[in-house]
Write a protein that holds these residues in place. Structure first.
Motif, PDB file in Angstrom:
ATOM      1  N   SER A   9     -52.052  19.694  11.520  1.00 36.45           N
ATOM      2  CA  SER A   9     -52.438  19.937  12.926  1.00 36.45           C
ATOM      3  C   SER A   9     -51.971  21.329  13.301  1.00 36.45           C
ATOM      4  N   ASP A  10     -52.423  21.780  14.492  1.00 36.38           N
ATOM      5  CA  ASP A  10     -51.958  23.091  14.944  1.00 36.38           C
ATOM      6  C   ASP A  10     -50.517  22.991  15.427  1.00 36.38           C
ATOM      7  N   ARG A  11     -50.218  21.829  16.006  1.00 37.65           N
ATOM      8  CA  ARG A  11     -48.933  21.717  16.688  1.00 37.65           C
ATOM      9  C   ARG A  11     -48.312  20.350  16.445  1.00 37.65           C
ATOM     10  N   LEU A  12     -47.021  20.281  16.359  1.00 34.06           N
ATOM     11  CA  LEU A  12     -46.342  18.977  16.286  1.00 34.06           C
ATOM     12  C   LEU A  12     -45.129  19.066  17.183  1.00 34.06           C
ATOM     13  N   GLU A  13     -45.042  18.156  18.153  1.00 31.11           N
ATOM     14  CA  GLU A  13     -43.865  18.147  19.011  1.00 31.11           C
ATOM     15  C   GLU A  13     -43.168  16.807  18.838  1.00 31.11           C
ATOM     16  N   VAL A  14     -41.914  16.865  18.467  1.00 26.95           N
ATOM     17  CA  VAL A  14     -41.163  15.613  18.276  1.00 26.95           C
ATOM     18  C   VAL A  14     -40.200  15.480  19.443  1.00 26.95           C
ATOM     19  N   ARG A  15     -40.352  14.391  20.196  1.00 27.52           N
ATOM     20  CA  ARG A  15     -39.471  14.182  21.345  1.00 27.52           C
ATOM     21  C   ARG A  15     -38.602  12.973  21.037  1.00 27.52           C
ATOM     22  N   ALA A  43     -26.078  26.095  16.398  1.00 27.43           N
ATOM     23  CA  ALA A  43     -26.224  25.936  17.852  1.00 27.43           C
ATOM     24  C   ALA A  43     -25.735  24.558  18.242  1.00 27.43           C
ATOM     25  N   TYR A  44     -26.177  23.567  17.423  1.00 24.34           N
ATOM     26  CA  TYR A  44     -25.861  22.210  17.840  1.00 24.34           C
ATOM     27  C   TYR A  44     -24.339  22.073  17.913  1.00 24.34           C
ATOM     28  N   THR A  45     -23.690  22.623  16.928  1.00 27.02           N
ATOM     29  CA  THR A  45     -22.236  22.423  16.881  1.00 27.02           C
ATOM     30  C   THR A  45     -21.571  23.129  18.033  1.00 27.02           C
ATOM     31  N   TYR A  46     -21.972  24.406  18.175  1.00 23.18           N
ATOM     32  CA  TYR A  46     -21.280  25.138  19.256  1.00 23.18           C
ATOM     33  C   TYR A  46     -21.559  24.452  20.587  1.00 23.18           C
ATOM     34  N   ALA A  47     -22.813  23.996  20.748  1.00 23.05           N
ATOM     35  CA  ALA A  47     -23.177  23.431  22.060  1.00 23.05           C
ATOM     36  C   ALA A  47     -22.350  22.189  22.333  1.00 23.05           C
ATOM     37  N   VAL A  48     -22.121  21.392  21.282  1.00 26.23           N
ATOM     38  CA  VAL A  48     -21.387  20.152  21.577  1.00 26.23           C
ATOM     39  C   VAL A  48     -19.896  20.415  21.615  1.00 26.23           C
ATOM     40  N   ASP A 103     -29.626  30.115  20.429  1.00 31.18           N
ATOM     41  CA  ASP A 103     -28.929  30.208  21.723  1.00 31.18           C
ATOM     42  C   ASP A 103     -27.869  29.124  21.669  1.00 31.18           C
ATOM     43  N   ILE A 104     -26.662  29.549  21.422  1.00 30.95           N
ATOM     44  CA  ILE A 104     -25.625  28.569  21.130  1.00 30.95           C
ATOM     45  C   ILE A 104     -25.303  27.723  22.352  1.00 30.95           C
ATOM     46  N   ARG A 105     -25.105  28.360  23.486  1.00 37.49           N
ATOM     47  CA  ARG A 105     -24.741  27.555  24.654  1.00 37.49           C
ATOM     48  C   ARG A 105     -25.894  26.618  25.028  1.00 37.49           C
ATOM     49  N   GLY A 106     -27.100  27.129  24.932  1.00 37.44           N
ATOM     50  CA  GLY A 106     -28.236  26.322  25.379  1.00 37.44           C
ATOM     51  C   GLY A 106     -28.674  25.307  24.327  1.00 37.44           C
ATOM     52  N   GLY A 107     -28.062  25.389  23.134  1.00 35.29           N
ATOM     53  CA  GLY A 107     -28.444  24.423  22.104  1.00 35.29           C
ATOM     54  C   GLY A 107     -29.898  24.579  21.716  1.00 35.29           C
ATOM     55  N   ALA A 108     -30.337  25.852  21.568  1.00 37.23           N
ATOM     56  CA  ALA A 108     -31.750  26.040  21.212  1.00 37.23           C
ATOM     57  C   ALA A 108     -31.834  26.959  20.010  1.00 37.23           C
ATOM     58  N   GLN A 140     -39.475  25.603  17.252  1.00 35.45           N
ATOM     59  CA  GLN A 140     -38.502  25.790  18.338  1.00 35.45           C
ATOM     60  C   GLN A 140     -37.754  24.486  18.552  1.00 35.45           C
ATOM     61  N   ILE A 141     -36.445  24.584  18.547  1.00 37.24           N
ATOM     62  CA  ILE A 141     -35.636  23.393  18.866  1.00 37.24           C
ATOM     63  C   ILE A 141     -35.058  23.632  20.248  1.00 37.24           C
ATOM     64  N   SER A 142     -35.094  22.596  21.078  1.00 30.00           N
ATOM     65  CA  SER A 142     -34.429  22.763  22.379  1.00 30.00           C
ATOM     66  C   SER A 142     -33.682  21.485  22.706  1.00 30.00           C
ATOM     67  N   GLU A 143     -32.874  21.617  23.723  1.00 28.14           N
ATOM     68  CA  GLU A 143     -32.037  20.488  24.175  1.00 28.14           C
ATOM     69  C   GLU A 143     -31.301  19.854  22.997  1.00 28.14           C
ATOM     70  N   ASN A 144     -30.613  20.693  22.269  1.00 27.59           N
ATOM     71  CA  ASN A 144     -29.775  20.183  21.164  1.00 27.59           C
ATOM     72  C   ASN A 144     -30.558  19.305  20.210  1.00 27.59           C
ATOM     73  N   GLY A 145     -31.801  19.620  20.019  1.00 26.59           N
ATOM     74  CA  GLY A 145     -32.516  18.853  18.999  1.00 26.59           C
ATOM     75  C   GLY A 145     -33.297  17.696  19.586  1.00 26.59           C
ATOM     76  N   LYS A 146     -33.220  17.519  20.907  1.00 28.56           N
ATOM     77  CA  LYS A 146     -33.977  16.393  21.458  1.00 28.56           C
ATOM     78  C   LYS A 146     -35.462  16.703  21.397  1.00 28.56           C
ATOM     79  N   ILE A 147     -35.802  17.994  21.459  1.00 26.43           N
ATOM     80  CA  ILE A 147     -37.226  18.334  21.386  1.00 26.43           C
ATOM     81  C   ILE A 147     -37.398  19.389  20.293  1.00 26.43           C
ATOM     82  N   ILE A 148     -38.305  19.093  19.370  1.00 26.28           N
ATOM     83  CA  ILE A 148     -38.561  20.045  18.288  1.00 26.28           C
ATOM     84  C   ILE A 148     -40.056  20.339  18.306  1.00 26.28           C
ATOM     85  N   LEU A 149     -40.397  21.592  18.335  1.00 29.71           N
ATOM     86  CA  LEU A 149     -41.807  21.960  18.394  1.00 29.71           C
ATOM     87  C   LEU A 149     -42.153  22.807  17.180  1.00 29.71           C
ATOM     88  N   PHE A 150     -43.130  22.320  16.413  1.00 29.65           N
ATOM     89  CA  PHE A 150     -43.611  23.094  15.257  1.00 29.65           C
ATOM     90  C   PHE A 150     -44.998  23.604  15.627  1.00 29.65           C
TER      91      PHE A 150
END
Lengths: 162, 242
Positions: free
Chosen positions: A22-28, B51-56, B167-172, B194-204
């Motif tokens: 896919s173009d994009r994959l978002e894992v929540r 990032a995850y480590t520093y953030a936590v 971004d260590i403080r932001g966990g991203a 892109q990882i954000s919120e300490n890994g709660k959201i990962i965008l490929f």
């Protein structure tokens, strides 16, 4: 060699590897979903599924991972935006589809669900396929001009050769 | 998790601490769930990067011991700096580098060479992260890694990035270069992440490809004997004609 036919092949829990692109994959993780979007294509053996968007709902490890269904920890798939499923010479198209890993039931819905095998074409509004047995039920559209919800079936004579 | 109401009692702090402990506990329960195919690929990233480590890590006292330091061409060079501390879940982490270089003119920038980190993901899984170089900016609390990063976890997951800005403080964490993630039964590649919120959201993004080798992914599944589907795809009698 008797080729197993039927959409039964679209069984995401078979042994053959599955490739998803896919173009994009978002894992929540918090919502335990993985959303593939943009030219989504999932292939397993002879079966190909294409759609604009596919949402994979997965179970957390906590839940009964040991007795999880064949698909490992995936609970169900929700597919939308021009869903196209092809398995050998059979094609099904619709607006949306859901696939439940546990019951292995694929349900495709839409204004016009089209199921074709070679020249035979069936149209209706809801296609339910038991993936493990390949049994398929196509239900007609309840209202609108397509008559009293009848399935329209077009069978080409002579194409029944097996 | 609904925040507990803050009763204004003498031991307000106790409640505060219980809430944090509960948060950390629910946090560690969430980290527990790393053993699942698809999400594992994602949480692996979230759970393992610096990032995850520093953030936590709250501003816990960290001991930085430096074997010896010298100045070379006006820069302060520390050999074998090691940084260890504990994550919020009280798990030890260790960060070492061959050298740490600091330019007196820009004290908030530390360049680390041959970075090697051992980061706990949860009680029984830890990750080893290696990178040839890392540029740590203390004021921005960011870490830029211009060279490939390898992450390997003790339960067999591996991630390879070409570069990353964290971004260590932001966990991203983000990278716009190809990433490759592999684990038993599945591997994933994409051209940015892109990882954000300490890994709660990962965008490929950009040609994401996930390959699940379901055979090994669900070993326990026995091979069902599907009886061959006879005749046309739709058995005439099964078609619901209304």
């Amino acid at each position: 060699q008797q080729s197993r036919s039927g959409l039964a092949d679209l069984n995401l829990s078979g042994d053959q590897p599955i490739e998803i692109e896919s173009d994009r994959l978002e894992v929540r993780d918090a919502e335990r979903v993985a959303v593939f979007s943009g030219n989504v294509q999932a292939t397993q053996g002879p079966t190909v599924m294409r759609a604009g968007r596919m949402v994979v709902h997965y179970r957390t490890e906590g839940a009964d991972a040991s007795t999880s269904s064949q698909g490992g920890n995936i609970e169900r798939l929700e597919v939308e935006q021009k869903v196209y499923v092809k398995s050998e010479n059979r094609v099904a198209t619709g607006d949306r589809a859901t696939f439940d890993m546990a019951t292995e039931v694929l349900i495709m819905t839409g204004e016009k669900v089209v199921l074709s095998e070679g020249d035979n074409v069936l149209t209706g509004c809801k296609l339910t396929i038991q993936m493990n047995s390949g049994k398929a039920d196509l239900e007609g559209c309840k209202s609108q001009q397509s008559g009293s919800g009848r399935v329209r079936m077009l069978l080409q004579p002579g194409s029944q050769n097996q | 998790m609904a925040g507990t109401k803050k009763q204004m009692t003498g031991d307000g702090i106790v409640i505060e601490r219980n809430r944090d402990f509960a948060k950390a506990q629910s946090h560690s329960r969430r980290v527990q769930r790393l053993k699942i195919i698809l999400p594992a690929l994602a949480v692996l990233l979230g759970g393992t990067f610096l990032a995850y480590t520093y953030a936590v890590t709250p501003d816990a006292p960290q001991t930085v011991n430096v074997v010896d330091s010298a100045t070379s061409d006006g820069k302060l060079v520390m050999a074998n700096p090691t940084l260890n501390g504990f994550t919020q879940e009280n798990l030890p982490y260790l960060l070492t580098a061959a050298r740490a270089i600091q330019d007196p003119a820009a004290l908030d920038i530390i360049t680390l060479e041959d970075v090697n980190a051992r980061i706990p993901m949860d009680a029984d899984v830890s990750a080893r992260i290696t990178a040839a170089k890392g540029i740590f900016n203390r004021t921005e609390n960011s870490l830029t890694v211009p060279s490939p990063i390898i992450v390997e976890t003790s339960d067999g997951k591996r991630a390879e990035l070409q570069d990353a800005s964290i971004d260590i403080r932001g966990g991203a964490l983000s990278t716009s270069s190809p990433v490759a993630i592999s684990m038993e039964g599945a591997n994933l590649t994409a051209n940015s992440m892109q990882i954000s919120e300490n890994g709660k959201i990962i965008l490929f993004e950009n040609s994401v490809r996930l390959r699940i080798d379901s055979k090994s992914a669900n070993q326990q599944k026995t091979n069902r004997q599907d009886e061959p589907a006879q005749g046309t795809m739709v058995d005439a009698k099964d078609t619901v004609l209304e």
